[in-house]
Motif scaffolding. Structure first.
Motif, PDB file in Angstrom:
ATOM      1  N   LYS A  17      54.351  34.653  42.757  1.00  0.00           N
ATOM      2  CA  LYS A  17      54.276  33.218  43.076  1.00  0.00           C
ATOM      3  C   LYS A  17      53.395  32.946  44.286  1.00  0.00           C
ATOM      4  O   LYS A  17      52.920  31.828  44.460  1.00  0.00           O
ATOM      5  CB  LYS A  17      55.677  32.651  43.288  1.00  0.00           C
ATOM      6  CG  LYS A  17      56.402  32.409  41.996  1.00  0.00           C
ATOM      7  CD  LYS A  17      57.734  31.727  42.224  1.00  0.00           C
ATOM      8  CE  LYS A  17      58.373  31.446  40.878  1.00  0.00           C
ATOM      9  NZ  LYS A  17      59.611  30.695  41.004  1.00  0.00           N
ATOM     10  N   THR A  18      53.148  33.969  45.115  1.00  0.00           N
ATOM     11  CA  THR A  18      52.294  33.788  46.296  1.00  0.00           C
ATOM     12  C   THR A  18      50.818  33.999  45.972  1.00  0.00           C
ATOM     13  O   THR A  18      49.971  33.853  46.848  1.00  0.00           O
ATOM     14  CB  THR A  18      52.703  34.755  47.429  1.00  0.00           C
ATOM     15  OG1 THR A  18      52.364  36.097  47.058  1.00  0.00           O
ATOM     16  CG2 THR A  18      54.183  34.636  47.757  1.00  0.00           C
ATOM     17  N   THR A  19      50.504  34.350  44.731  1.00  0.00           N
ATOM     18  CA  THR A  19      49.114  34.625  44.341  1.00  0.00           C
ATOM     19  C   THR A  19      48.488  33.403  43.672  1.00  0.00           C
ATOM     20  O   THR A  19      49.160  32.413  43.399  1.00  0.00           O
ATOM     21  CB  THR A  19      49.046  35.809  43.356  1.00  0.00           C
ATOM     22  OG1 THR A  19      49.580  35.393  42.091  1.00  0.00           O
ATOM     23  CG2 THR A  19      49.805  37.024  43.883  1.00  0.00           C
ATOM     24  N   MET A  20      47.229  33.513  43.375  1.00  0.00           N
ATOM     25  CA  MET A  20      46.509  32.436  42.682  1.00  0.00           C
ATOM     26  C   MET A  20      47.098  32.132  41.311  1.00  0.00           C
ATOM     27  O   MET A  20      46.881  31.059  40.768  1.00  0.00           O
ATOM     28  CB  MET A  20      45.020  32.788  42.543  1.00  0.00           C
ATOM     29  CG  MET A  20      44.750  34.007  41.695  1.00  0.00           C
ATOM     30  SD  MET A  20      43.019  34.497  41.665  1.00  0.00           S
ATOM     31  CE  MET A  20      42.490  33.703  40.174  1.00  0.00           C
ATOM     32  N   PHE A  21      47.883  33.059  40.752  1.00  0.00           N
ATOM     33  CA  PHE A  21      48.453  32.867  39.423  1.00  0.00           C
ATOM     34  C   PHE A  21      49.764  32.087  39.457  1.00  0.00           C
ATOM     35  O   PHE A  21      50.248  31.649  38.418  1.00  0.00           O
ATOM     36  CB  PHE A  21      48.651  34.218  38.723  1.00  0.00           C
ATOM     37  CG  PHE A  21      47.371  34.971  38.536  1.00  0.00           C
ATOM     38  CD1 PHE A  21      46.408  34.521  37.643  1.00  0.00           C
ATOM     39  CD2 PHE A  21      47.113  36.112  39.273  1.00  0.00           C
ATOM     40  CE1 PHE A  21      45.219  35.202  37.477  1.00  0.00           C
ATOM     41  CE2 PHE A  21      45.921  36.808  39.110  1.00  0.00           C
ATOM     42  CZ  PHE A  21      44.968  36.343  38.217  1.00  0.00           C
ATOM     43  N   GLN A  22      50.354  31.941  40.636  1.00  0.00           N
ATOM     44  CA  GLN A  22      51.595  31.175  40.811  1.00  0.00           C
ATOM     45  C   GLN A  22      52.750  31.694  39.950  1.00  0.00           C
ATOM     46  O   GLN A  22      53.606  30.936  39.541  1.00  0.00           O
ATOM     47  CB  GLN A  22      51.352  29.690  40.531  1.00  0.00           C
ATOM     48  CG  GLN A  22      50.318  29.053  41.440  1.00  0.00           C
ATOM     49  CD  GLN A  22      50.778  29.024  42.886  1.00  0.00           C
ATOM     50  OE1 GLN A  22      51.767  28.391  43.197  1.00  0.00           O
ATOM     51  NE2 GLN A  22      50.074  29.722  43.766  1.00  0.00           N
ATOM     52  N   GLY A  23      52.728  32.971  39.649  1.00  0.00           N
ATOM     53  CA  GLY A  23      53.779  33.597  38.859  1.00  0.00           C
ATOM     54  C   GLY A  23      53.260  34.869  38.209  1.00  0.00           C
ATOM     55  O   GLY A  23      52.058  35.163  38.260  1.00  0.00           O
ATOM     56  N   ARG A  24      54.171  35.610  37.606  1.00  0.00           N
ATOM     57  CA  ARG A  24      53.804  36.873  36.983  1.00  0.00           C
ATOM     58  C   ARG A  24      52.812  36.677  35.842  1.00  0.00           C
ATOM     59  O   ARG A  24      52.873  35.686  35.114  1.00  0.00           O
ATOM     60  CB  ARG A  24      55.040  37.573  36.431  1.00  0.00           C
ATOM     61  CG  ARG A  24      55.920  38.154  37.510  1.00  0.00           C
ATOM     62  CD  ARG A  24      57.223  38.644  36.948  1.00  0.00           C
ATOM     63  NE  ARG A  24      57.014  39.768  36.033  1.00  0.00           N
ATOM     64  CZ  ARG A  24      57.948  40.179  35.185  1.00  0.00           C
ATOM     65  NH1 ARG A  24      59.114  39.580  35.122  1.00  0.00           N
ATOM     66  NH2 ARG A  24      57.707  41.208  34.394  1.00  0.00           N
ATOM     67  N   ILE A  25      51.940  37.657  35.700  1.00  0.00           N
ATOM     68  CA  ILE A  25      51.030  37.705  34.559  1.00  0.00           C
ATOM     69  C   ILE A  25      51.190  39.064  33.875  1.00  0.00           C
ATOM     70  O   ILE A  25      51.614  40.038  34.494  1.00  0.00           O
ATOM     71  CB  ILE A  25      49.557  37.466  34.958  1.00  0.00           C
ATOM     72  CG1 ILE A  25      49.075  38.512  35.967  1.00  0.00           C
ATOM     73  CG2 ILE A  25      49.383  36.047  35.495  1.00  0.00           C
ATOM     74  CD1 ILE A  25      47.582  38.467  36.237  1.00  0.00           C
ATOM     75  N   VAL A  26      50.860  39.094  32.614  1.00  0.00           N
ATOM     76  CA  VAL A  26      50.949  40.319  31.811  1.00  0.00           C
ATOM     77  C   VAL A  26      49.714  41.175  32.093  1.00  0.00           C
ATOM     78  O   VAL A  26      48.617  40.655  32.329  1.00  0.00           O
ATOM     79  CB  VAL A  26      51.054  39.953  30.313  1.00  0.00           C
ATOM     80  CG1 VAL A  26      51.099  41.197  29.444  1.00  0.00           C
ATOM     81  CG2 VAL A  26      52.272  39.066  30.066  1.00  0.00           C
ATOM     82  N   HIS A  27      49.889  42.483  32.064  1.00  0.00           N
ATOM     83  CA  HIS A  27      48.772  43.421  32.246  1.00  0.00           C
ATOM     84  C   HIS A  27      47.636  43.077  31.274  1.00  0.00           C
ATOM     85  O   HIS A  27      47.862  43.008  30.055  1.00  0.00           O
ATOM     86  CB  HIS A  27      49.198  44.855  31.939  1.00  0.00           C
ATOM     87  CG  HIS A  27      50.319  45.387  32.754  1.00  0.00           C
ATOM     88  ND1 HIS A  27      51.642  45.087  32.510  1.00  0.00           N
ATOM     89  CD2 HIS A  27      50.313  46.239  33.809  1.00  0.00           C
ATOM     90  CE1 HIS A  27      52.402  45.725  33.379  1.00  0.00           C
ATOM     91  NE2 HIS A  27      51.628  46.428  34.179  1.00  0.00           N
ATOM     92  N   GLY A  28      46.437  42.921  31.798  1.00  0.00           N
ATOM     93  CA  GLY A  28      45.285  42.659  30.935  1.00  0.00           C
ATOM     94  C   GLY A  28      45.040  43.780  29.942  1.00  0.00           C
ATOM     95  O   GLY A  28      44.709  43.544  28.777  1.00  0.00           O
ATOM     96  N   MET A  29      45.233  45.018  30.388  1.00  0.00           N
ATOM     97  CA  MET A  29      44.993  46.148  29.488  1.00  0.00           C
ATOM     98  C   MET A  29      46.014  46.193  28.363  1.00  0.00           C
ATOM     99  O   MET A  29      45.708  46.672  27.268  1.00  0.00           O
ATOM    100  CB  MET A  29      44.985  47.464  30.268  1.00  0.00           C
ATOM    101  CG  MET A  29      43.766  47.596  31.184  1.00  0.00           C
ATOM    102  SD  MET A  29      42.173  47.425  30.312  1.00  0.00           S
ATOM    103  CE  MET A  29      42.168  48.932  29.365  1.00  0.00           C
TER     104      MET A  29
END
Length: 140
Positions: free
Chosen positions: A49-61
């Motif tokens: 939540k502290t990142t530019m994504f504002q929450g978890r993201i799934v591994h791109g790979m």
């Protein structure tokens, strides 16, 4: 899972295959364990939540790996993977439904090589991974 053995002349420009999967929490945990990638942007909601994504993201790979099923089930057991390029163009969240799509874009008959666009899109049609790949048909 056994894959059909296909010959080069069974493919044509524009041929396409799709594999669709809804991403779960279990998928993310299992991929982290298999890959060893425990980046907190994937695993820790408080941090993410502290990142530019504002929450978890799934591994791109992990998302890109869905293209393996789309390609393998389409090109079959008579092909070998030569290489690929890919760009991660948008984040994927747990609960998103991702369609991995392969589409034949070029054929090189003298070498039995097929180039194809390999991309993933979410349930809204937004492309989240985009690239191309090359295979060689090894069946006679």
């Amino acid at each position: 899972m056994a894959y059909e053995i296909k010959k080069y002349d069974e493919f044509k420009l524009g041929d396409k295959n799709v594999f669709t999967k809804t991403i779960t929490e279990t998928d993310v945990i299992m991929f982290a364990g298999i890959s060893g990638d425990f980046n907190p942007v994937h695993m820790n909601e408080v941090y993410a939540k502290t990142t530019m994504f504002q929450g978890r993201i799934v591994h791109g790979m992990f998302i890109a790996s869905l293209l393996g099923q789309a390609g393998a089930s389409f090109f079959g057991g008579g092909a070998i993977y030569i290489g690929h390029t890919q760009k991660f163009t948008a984040p994927v969240r747990i609960g998103d439904t991702i369609s991995a799509i392969v589409e034949v874009t070029e054929m090189i008959p003298e070498k039995k090589i097929i180039k194809y666009r390999a991309y993933c899109q979410n349930q809204e049609g937004k492309i989240v991974v985009d690239g191309e790949a090359t295979i060689k048909i090894i069946t006679q």
